[in-house]
Design an enzyme around this catalytic site. Structure first.
Site, mmCIF file in Angstrom:
data_model
loop_
_atom_site.group_PDB
_atom_site.id
_atom_site.type_symbol
_atom_site.label_atom_id
_atom_site.label_comp_id
_atom_site.label_asym_id
_atom_site.label_seq_id
_atom_site.Cartn_x
_atom_site.Cartn_y
_atom_site.Cartn_z
ATOM 1 N N LYS A 163 0.832 -1.202 0.000
ATOM 2 C CA LYS A 163 0.000 0.000 0.000
ATOM 3 C C LYS A 163 0.867 1.253 0.000
ATOM 4 O O LYS A 163 0.548 2.234 -0.677
ATOM 5 C CB LYS A 163 -0.927 0.001 1.215
ATOM 6 C CG LYS A 163 -1.798 1.265 1.335
ATOM 7 C CD LYS A 163 -2.699 1.481 0.115
ATOM 8 C CE LYS A 163 -3.426 2.822 0.160
ATOM 9 N NZ LYS A 163 -4.494 2.862 1.161
ATOM 10 N N LYS B 87 -0.153 11.890 5.259
ATOM 11 C CA LYS B 87 0.165 10.869 6.272
ATOM 12 C C LYS B 87 0.759 9.628 5.623
ATOM 13 O O LYS B 87 1.759 9.074 6.095
ATOM 14 C CB LYS B 87 -1.113 10.523 7.043
ATOM 15 C CG LYS B 87 -0.966 9.441 8.109
ATOM 16 C CD LYS B 87 -1.310 8.040 7.599
ATOM 17 C CE LYS B 87 -2.769 7.891 7.230
ATOM 18 N NZ LYS B 87 -3.087 6.479 6.831
#
Length: 294
Positions: free
Chosen positions: A171, A239
């Site tokens: 990811k 983030k």
């Protein structure tokens, strides 16, 4: 069909939980925010009032939360998933968090006798609504096979990519690719505008060639309209790129292009645009070129 506890009813979590309901699973969903619970209930998702209520008696508990500290608290903290999970229950975290944290959480659940998977997703809000997410899964083969069909209610691509933490590594790689594609799209737009080209026509041609991508397919219309209503917020991508940076440093990997794009994303957050869609990189690109976003 499974009894599913689902924690996290944000932009992505709500439609994911709704797809599980549509697939016939018994869902008990919870979110800290009252607005998230109300919106999920409007989609037909059964909502409960606490994490323990969502977890008790569940065959499997899924979390879809903003960041690593949130997952640690919900998974391992007081009154969290591990404390209330049934003896044969499994845990699947679908958030995007640090790979090391995913491995640590999996170890804690395994030590208590529970299967655990990290299964972050890609596809944005549209993919979550349509049930077409790409789900990259880390964890034991047997646990993956047990829950693959359930994950298939939320995504069309469900692939085990490695052991615990492997889903988060993939990811992170996905997020660096998406960010660089978005910046490439932003720079292509300002380049085309500088030459007075028909940008919509140009992008439609590019989309059908080697320069085409899902980013272009999903984001071009919003970029052309100046519509940055969030499908995936800049702040969350910031983030995620921090996770990439930390994980790269831990293994000594050098990612110069990702570092530059990360600073551009950070600039959007620092100027107060963290709530916009990550395609707002085009607005920043226009400003850097002396233009005001339309």
């Amino acid at each position: 069909m499974a009894v599913v506890g689902f924690v996290g009813l944000g932009v992505m979590g709500r439609p994911m939980a709704a797809n599980l309901v549509r697939a016939g699973h018994e869902v008990r969903a919870y979110s800290r925010g009252g607005a998230g619970r109300a919106t999920a209930a409007g989609l037909g998702v059964p909502v409960v009032e606490s994490v323990p209520e969502a977890v008790r008696g569940a065959d499997v508990v899924l979390t879809m939360l903003p960041d690593t500290p949130d997952v640690r608290t919900v998974a391992l903290g007081p009154d969290g998933v591990l404390e209330h999970l049934a003896p044969a229950g499994a845990y699947i975290d679908m958030s995007t968090i640090e790979p090391g944290a995913a491995r640590e959480i999996a170890e804690r659940f395994a030590a208590a006798g529970h299967d655990a998977l990290d299964a972050p997703v890609s596809g944005g809000e549209a993919g979550a609504r349509e049930g077409t997410l790409s789900i990259m899964v880390g964890g034991p083969v047997a646990a993956f096979e047990r829950w693959r069909e359930l994950l298939g209610a939320m995504g069309t691509t469900v692939v085990r990519v490695g052991d615990a933490g492997g889903g988060q590594v993939v990811k992170a790689a996905n997020q660096l690719v998406v960010a660089t594609h978005l910046q490439a799209l932003a720079e292509a737009v300002v380049f085309l505008e500088a030459h007075d080209a028909d940008v919509a026509t140009a992008l439609s041609v590019i989309a059908r060639g080697l320069g085409g991508s899902t980013v272009l397919d999903r984001k071009a219309d919003g970029v052309l309209a100046g519509d940055f209503e969030p499908g995936f917020r800049v702040a969350l991508h910031h983030k995620d790129l921090g996770i990439v940076e930390d994980a790269a440093r831990a293994r000594g990997a050098v990612l110069p292009v990702t570092a530059v794009v990360g600073r551009l994303v950070q600039s959007l957050v620092l100027r107060g645009d963290g709530g916009l869609d990550h395609s707002a990189l085009v607005a920043l690109a226009r400003e850097l070129n002396g233009a005001v976003d339309r």
